[in-house]
Scaffold this active site. Sequence first.
Site, PDB file in Angstrom:
ATOM      1  CG  ASP A 178      -2.982   2.213  -6.599  1.00 14.09           C
ATOM      2  OD1 ASP A 178      -2.625   1.976  -7.763  1.00 14.09           O
ATOM      3  OD2 ASP A 178      -4.173   2.240  -6.241  1.00 14.09           O
TER       4      ASP A 178
ATOM      5  CD  GLN B  92      -9.336  -2.472  -5.438  1.00 12.56           C
ATOM      6  OE1 GLN B  92      -8.274  -3.028  -5.589  1.00 12.56           O
ATOM      7  NE2 GLN B  92      -9.930  -1.806  -6.420  1.00 12.56           N
TER       8      GLN B  92
ATOM      9  CE  LYS C 262      -5.881  -4.073  -8.361  1.00  9.31           C
ATOM     10  NZ  LYS C 262      -6.542  -2.961  -7.700  1.00  9.31           N
TER      11      LYS C 262
END
Length: 303
Positions: free
Chosen positions: A120, A97, A53
Amino acid sequence: MPNILDGKKLAQEIELILQQAIQSGSEVANRPPGLAVLRVGNDPASGVYVNYKEKACNRIGVRSFAKHVKEDIALEELLEIIQSFNQDKNVDGILLQLPLPSHLDEASLLRSIDPDKDADGLHPMNLGRLIKGEKGPRSCTPAGVMALLEKNEITIEGKRAVVVGRSILVGKPMALMLEAANATVTVAHSRTKDLPSLTRQADLLVVAAGKPNLIGKNHVSDNCVVVDVGIHRLPTDPKNLRETKKDKLCGDVKIFEIEDKVAAYSPVPGGVGPMTVTMLLANTVDRWQKHCGLPLTISHLLP
Ligand code: NAD
């Protein structure tokens, strides 16, 4: 010959569009888009993903605010870090994450992310927007699958879709996005009885079970479109648990068994994986355009 759903190529094409959007908006915005990626502990797979990322951010001109905190961090301390990202005007997207260490309450941490910076798409408000068909950041992996299907001109409307997996990260939002695109969707999970007879009814099969090689020739009908979300690293040396470049990646689908039968499939690697990272960038650039009052030029890339 089946059509190979090439996520690597599409991800590169989309990155180029995002890069151009950043270049043309940066002067007016007076800053680049910013993505904060928060990693907790030392889960090795998470380390690999965070690394991808960060590299992707650098490639297209997104400023990365990576934060790696220790495994035993207290919930309150983590909430404070998220608050500081929520308030930081240079941060447009925040990603926590997953998975988290077991002592941390994932739900309350996801809820603490400003829904407007939810890169997300996992904040309950954004999941609610998805259910209601309202605009909002979408979960990156299913959004990537939708983009891959669209690019390959695979008709979804009226199709019988089966999604294997019902996680909040992949399976559930995937099913909702396919339904929003007018597929008739069935969700299978670990308690589903006789999976092969269900998946054989699918025109479109999305597999996100997290079980290597779960799906084989008995699970698919002729001319089905198969999207393999699963990703597993099979060590060449099972005694050595450290990752090496020689490790083989595989998905949830035994491609070698189905490739002569199906109409299209996504490979592992090079299918859904690169698209997930690209949709994270797309969500961030879209948020940035919104936060900076720029024209929303890339929202058509998002489902
Ligand atoms: P998860 O473990 O949270 O969920 C797995 C789901 O599959 C569950 O709902 C479970 O009920 C179902 N399931 C498990 N075994 C099954 C079986 N035998 N039959 C039917 N259903 C079964 O996993 P997740 O986070 O949804 O991820 C799924 C897979 O996708 C994993 O391999 C993960 O690494 C991968 N993944 C890939 C990407 C990517 O970018 N390519 C992104 C996210 C997740």
